[in-house]
Design a protein around this motif. Structure first.
Motif, PDB file in Angstrom:
ATOM      1  N   VAL A   1      -8.523   9.832  -1.618  1.00  0.00           N
ATOM      2  CA  VAL A   1      -8.885   8.585  -0.946  1.00  0.00           C
ATOM      3  C   VAL A   1     -10.405   8.507  -0.906  1.00  0.00           C
ATOM      4  O   VAL A   1     -11.072   9.447  -0.469  1.00  0.00           O
ATOM      5  CB  VAL A   1      -8.313   8.525   0.485  1.00  0.00           C
TER       6      VAL A   1
ATOM      7  N   THR B   1      -4.437   5.322   5.790  1.00  0.00           N
ATOM      8  CA  THR B   1      -4.092   5.798   4.452  1.00  0.00           C
ATOM      9  C   THR B   1      -3.817   7.293   4.481  1.00  0.00           C
ATOM     10  O   THR B   1      -2.839   7.766   3.903  1.00  0.00           O
ATOM     11  CB  THR B   1      -5.230   5.479   3.458  1.00  0.00           C
TER      12      THR B   1
ATOM     13  N   SER C   1       0.832  -1.205   0.000  1.00  0.00           N
ATOM     14  CA  SER C   1       0.000   0.000   0.000  1.00  0.00           C
ATOM     15  C   SER C   1       0.864   1.252   0.000  1.00  0.00           C
ATOM     16  O   SER C   1       0.588   2.214  -0.723  1.00  0.00           O
ATOM     17  CB  SER C   1      -0.926   0.015   1.217  1.00  0.00           C
TER      18      SER C   1
ATOM     19  N   THR D   1       2.396   1.836  -3.411  1.00  0.00           N
ATOM     20  CA  THR D   1       1.395   2.361  -4.339  1.00  0.00           C
ATOM     21  C   THR D   1       1.116   3.828  -4.054  1.00  0.00           C
ATOM     22  O   THR D   1       1.096   4.660  -4.965  1.00  0.00           O
ATOM     23  CB  THR D   1       0.097   1.535  -4.248  1.00  0.00           C
ATOM     24  N   LEU D   2       0.905   4.167  -2.799  1.00  0.00           N
ATOM     25  CA  LEU D   2       0.660   5.567  -2.443  1.00  0.00           C
ATOM     26  C   LEU D   2       1.860   6.442  -2.779  1.00  0.00           C
ATOM     27  O   LEU D   2       1.699   7.588  -3.206  1.00  0.00           O
ATOM     28  CB  LEU D   2       0.323   5.688  -0.954  1.00  0.00           C
TER      29      LEU D   2
ATOM     30  N   HIS E   1      -5.077  10.761  -8.972  1.00  0.00           N
ATOM     31  CA  HIS E   1      -4.997   9.351  -8.605  1.00  0.00           C
ATOM     32  C   HIS E   1      -6.043   9.093  -7.521  1.00  0.00           C
ATOM     33  O   HIS E   1      -6.259   9.939  -6.648  1.00  0.00           O
ATOM     34  CB  HIS E   1      -3.612   8.998  -8.077  1.00  0.00           C
TER      35      HIS E   1
ATOM     36  N   ASP F   1     -10.236   2.783  -0.798  1.00  0.00           N
ATOM     37  CA  ASP F   1      -9.781   2.189   0.450  1.00  0.00           C
ATOM     38  C   ASP F   1     -10.850   1.303   1.067  1.00  0.00           C
ATOM     39  O   ASP F   1     -11.932   1.766   1.391  1.00  0.00           O
ATOM     40  CB  ASP F   1      -9.406   3.308   1.417  1.00  0.00           C
TER      41      ASP F   1
ATOM     42  N   ALA G   1      -6.361   2.724  -7.561  1.00  0.00           N
ATOM     43  CA  ALA G   1      -5.923   1.564  -6.787  1.00  0.00           C
ATOM     44  C   ALA G   1      -7.050   1.099  -5.877  1.00  0.00           C
ATOM     45  O   ALA G   1      -7.694   1.909  -5.216  1.00  0.00           O
ATOM     46  CB  ALA G   1      -4.692   1.925  -5.950  1.00  0.00           C
TER      47      ALA G   1
ATOM     48  N   ASP H   1      -7.629  -1.142  -2.665  1.00  0.00           N
ATOM     49  CA  ASP H   1      -6.895  -1.773  -1.583  1.00  0.00           C
ATOM     50  C   ASP H   1      -7.868  -2.184  -0.487  1.00  0.00           C
ATOM     51  O   ASP H   1      -8.415  -1.347   0.215  1.00  0.00           O
ATOM     52  CB  ASP H   1      -5.854  -0.823  -1.034  1.00  0.00           C
TER      53      ASP H   1
ATOM     54  N   TYR I   1      -7.354   6.340  -4.627  1.00  0.00           N
ATOM     55  CA  TYR I   1      -7.061   5.198  -3.777  1.00  0.00           C
ATOM     56  C   TYR I   1      -8.382   4.767  -3.155  1.00  0.00           C
ATOM     57  O   TYR I   1      -8.930   5.456  -2.297  1.00  0.00           O
ATOM     58  CB  TYR I   1      -6.050   5.606  -2.706  1.00  0.00           C
TER      59      TYR I   1
END
Length: 170
Positions: free
Chosen positions: A119, A98, A61, A64-65, A87, A91, A154, A156, A89
């Protein structure tokens, strides 16, 4: 797939028609997606699907972040040029950790990337959007990025963010 401007390659897809509100209002139309040529030159083209697999605690993680943040800030990643783009994420494991990681990246590299790394708590999407979970997620990404390109999205973990949706056949 539609959110980032390339054709669907997986069994789960969403079209712009799926994003329309029930009232058919024209004011909710979203701009056409802007496509980035690459996220990290020579390493990650914009139209790829990839995953990071490993044991728990192996920094998947954070890696990726980090890639997201450096690209969002317009910095080089692993010696390669990046393209500044939004981007996301998604979550499924708890946004507090995060956000702490993103704050740590901002403390090290500066605040430039914070406005481009977003996020989204998939638990909130699942809880509030019923059978329109995927369209709601895509709508949020498209509205956030506006007319700027979207780079990485992403999940996750993929199991915790999309498994319920895939099982439902959406």
């Amino acid at each position: 797939a539609e959110a980032i401007g390339w054709g669907a390659r997986e069994s789960v897809s969403c079209s712009l028609d799926d994003l329309e509100d029930d009232d058919g209002s024209e004011e909710d139309e979203l701009p056409e997606p802007v496509k980035a040529d690459f996220v990290v030159e020579g390493y990650m083209p914009s139209d790829c699907i990839w995953d990071i697999v490993g044991e728990s605690g192996t920094y998947k993680s954070f890696y990726t972040l980090g890639m997201m943040y450096l690209s969002a800030a317009g910095y080089r990643f692993a010696g390669a040029d990046t393209q500044r783009c939004h981007h996301f994420y998604i979550d499924g494991e708890g946004g507090a950790a995060t956000r702490t990681r993103i704050d740590a990246l901002a403390a090290k590299y500066g605040e430039e990337g914070k406005d481009y790394v977003h996020v989204i708590d998939m638990g909130e999407i699942l809880a509030t959007h019923g059978d329109k979970k995927i369209p709601a997620l895509i709508r949020r990404m498209r509205e956030t990025a506006g007319d700027e390109p979207i780079g990485m999205v992403a999940f996750d973990t993929l199991n915790q963010t999309l498994a319920l949706t895939i099982a439902e056949g959406r």
